[in-house]
Write a protein that holds these residues in place. Sequence first.
Motif, short mmCIF file in Angstrom:
data_model
loop_
_atom_site.label_atom_id
_atom_site.label_comp_id
_atom_site.label_asym_id
_atom_site.label_seq_id
_atom_site.Cartn_x
_atom_site.Cartn_y
_atom_site.Cartn_z
N ALA A 62 15.83 -5.80 7.84
CA ALA A 62 16.27 -5.00 8.87
C ALA A 62 17.40 -5.74 9.39
N GLY A 63 18.07 -5.11 10.39
CA GLY A 63 19.00 -5.82 11.24
C GLY A 63 20.35 -5.91 10.11
N ASN A 64 20.77 -7.17 10.00
CA ASN A 64 22.02 -7.56 9.24
C ASN A 64 21.49 -8.64 8.24
N SER A 65 20.24 -8.14 7.88
CA SER A 65 19.81 -9.44 6.81
C SER A 65 20.52 -9.24 5.51
N GLN A 66 20.37 -10.20 4.70
CA GLN A 66 20.83 -9.98 3.08
C GLN A 66 19.81 -10.48 2.19
N PHE A 67 19.72 -9.85 1.27
CA PHE A 67 18.96 -10.20 0.18
C PHE A 67 19.49 -10.06 -1.20
N THR A 68 19.65 -10.93 -2.18
CA THR A 68 20.38 -11.03 -3.34
C THR A 68 19.32 -11.80 -4.34
N ASN A 69 19.09 -10.90 -5.63
CA ASN A 69 18.38 -11.29 -6.52
C ASN A 69 19.39 -11.49 -7.72
N VAL A 70 19.08 -12.71 -8.34
CA VAL A 70 19.56 -12.93 -9.76
C VAL A 70 18.28 -13.32 -10.68
N GLY A 71 17.13 -13.29 -10.37
CA GLY A 71 15.66 -13.67 -10.97
C GLY A 71 15.06 -12.71 -11.26
N VAL A 130 22.15 7.51 2.75
CA VAL A 130 22.63 6.48 1.88
C VAL A 130 24.09 6.88 1.28
N LYS A 131 25.22 6.13 1.62
CA LYS A 131 26.36 6.49 1.15
C LYS A 131 27.04 5.30 0.84
N PRO A 132 27.09 4.74 -0.25
CA PRO A 132 26.46 5.16 -1.40
C PRO A 132 25.36 4.00 -1.87
N PHE A 133 24.45 4.55 -2.88
CA PHE A 133 23.87 3.59 -3.60
C PHE A 133 24.74 3.26 -4.79
N THR A 134 25.01 2.07 -4.83
CA THR A 134 26.14 1.48 -6.17
C THR A 134 25.34 1.17 -7.25
N MET A 135 25.76 1.61 -8.49
CA MET A 135 25.16 1.02 -9.59
C MET A 135 26.25 0.14 -10.44
N TRP A 184 21.14 -5.22 0.45
CA TRP A 184 20.08 -5.37 -0.88
C TRP A 184 21.03 -5.50 -2.05
N ARG A 185 20.90 -6.55 -2.94
CA ARG A 185 21.90 -6.56 -4.28
C ARG A 185 20.75 -7.24 -5.09
N ASN A 186 20.63 -6.49 -6.22
CA ASN A 186 20.07 -6.99 -7.41
C ASN A 186 21.17 -7.10 -8.40
N GLU A 187 21.54 -8.41 -8.44
CA GLU A 187 23.12 -8.73 -9.13
C GLU A 187 22.87 -8.75 -10.67
N SER A 188 21.93 -9.70 -11.02
CA SER A 188 21.64 -9.62 -12.67
C SER A 188 20.26 -9.99 -12.97
N ASN A 234 22.83 3.27 5.14
CA ASN A 234 22.98 2.01 4.62
C ASN A 234 23.91 2.04 3.48
N PRO A 235 25.27 1.46 3.57
CA PRO A 235 26.29 1.47 2.52
C PRO A 235 26.07 0.37 1.62
N ASN A 236 24.99 -0.60 1.70
CA ASN A 236 24.98 -1.98 1.01
C ASN A 236 23.88 -2.15 0.16
N SER A 237 23.66 -1.20 -0.45
CA SER A 237 22.71 -1.49 -1.74
C SER A 237 23.24 -1.22 -2.91
N TYR A 238 23.01 -2.41 -3.91
CA TYR A 238 23.74 -2.58 -5.14
C TYR A 238 22.82 -2.89 -5.93
N ASN A 239 22.62 -2.19 -7.17
CA ASN A 239 21.88 -2.57 -8.55
C ASN A 239 22.89 -3.04 -9.63
N GLY A 240 22.81 -4.15 -9.98
CA GLY A 240 23.78 -4.57 -10.94
C GLY A 240 23.14 -4.89 -12.38
#
Length: 187
Positions: free
Chosen positions: A70-79, A134-139, A96-100, A114-120
């Motif tokens: 919520a708010g301006n929180s950030q989540f990044t996963n590489v595990g 959602v504009k956009p969900f980025t892959m 929300w970022r699922n990097e690797s 939310n424009p900040n959701s990314y699945n890598g």
Amino acid sequence: SFSGGLQIGNIATLNNKGAIVTPSYLQVVGSGTLYNEAGTIEVGGLLSGENDKSVILNYGSLVATNLTLAGNSQFTNVGTVTVSGLTTINSTGAVWRNESGQYTTQEMIISANNPNSYNGCKLVVNDKLTLTDVKPFTMGAESFVSCEYLTMNNAKVNLGSKALFKVNQEASYNYNPGASGFGFYGT
């Protein structure tokens, strides 16, 4: 191991290289940071990033019943992340970022423009993935999403080179005015 919940508050940083087990909740609030460098975190309830600029970085193994940003929180996963219940990203400023890594959840809802959701890498939703406003969900290139059910409402998915988005049962597309700027796009 904690008998109740755990809160990481303003300007505090918890750097985990071992094991954290809490049967209740783990909240990261204000400008707090949870850095799971090489450890294991198990949350028996809700793991949440709340307010301001809270940060959750996972390079190890993270297991929770539910996860909310919520708010301006950030989540990044590489595990590796496993959420046995619901993942919710319901704020325009949340990231929300699922990097690797691999992120697995029972259900996932991304909403609130939310424009900040990314699945890598690899995202597996065992039941329903809902994308609303959602504009956009980025892959990223060569990334993968799998879900049983997909609901898109006023949403856009940008697919990177060789990305795959797999819906195993049913996809439903609701309010997408004139289909302009909504749906699936290749980049």
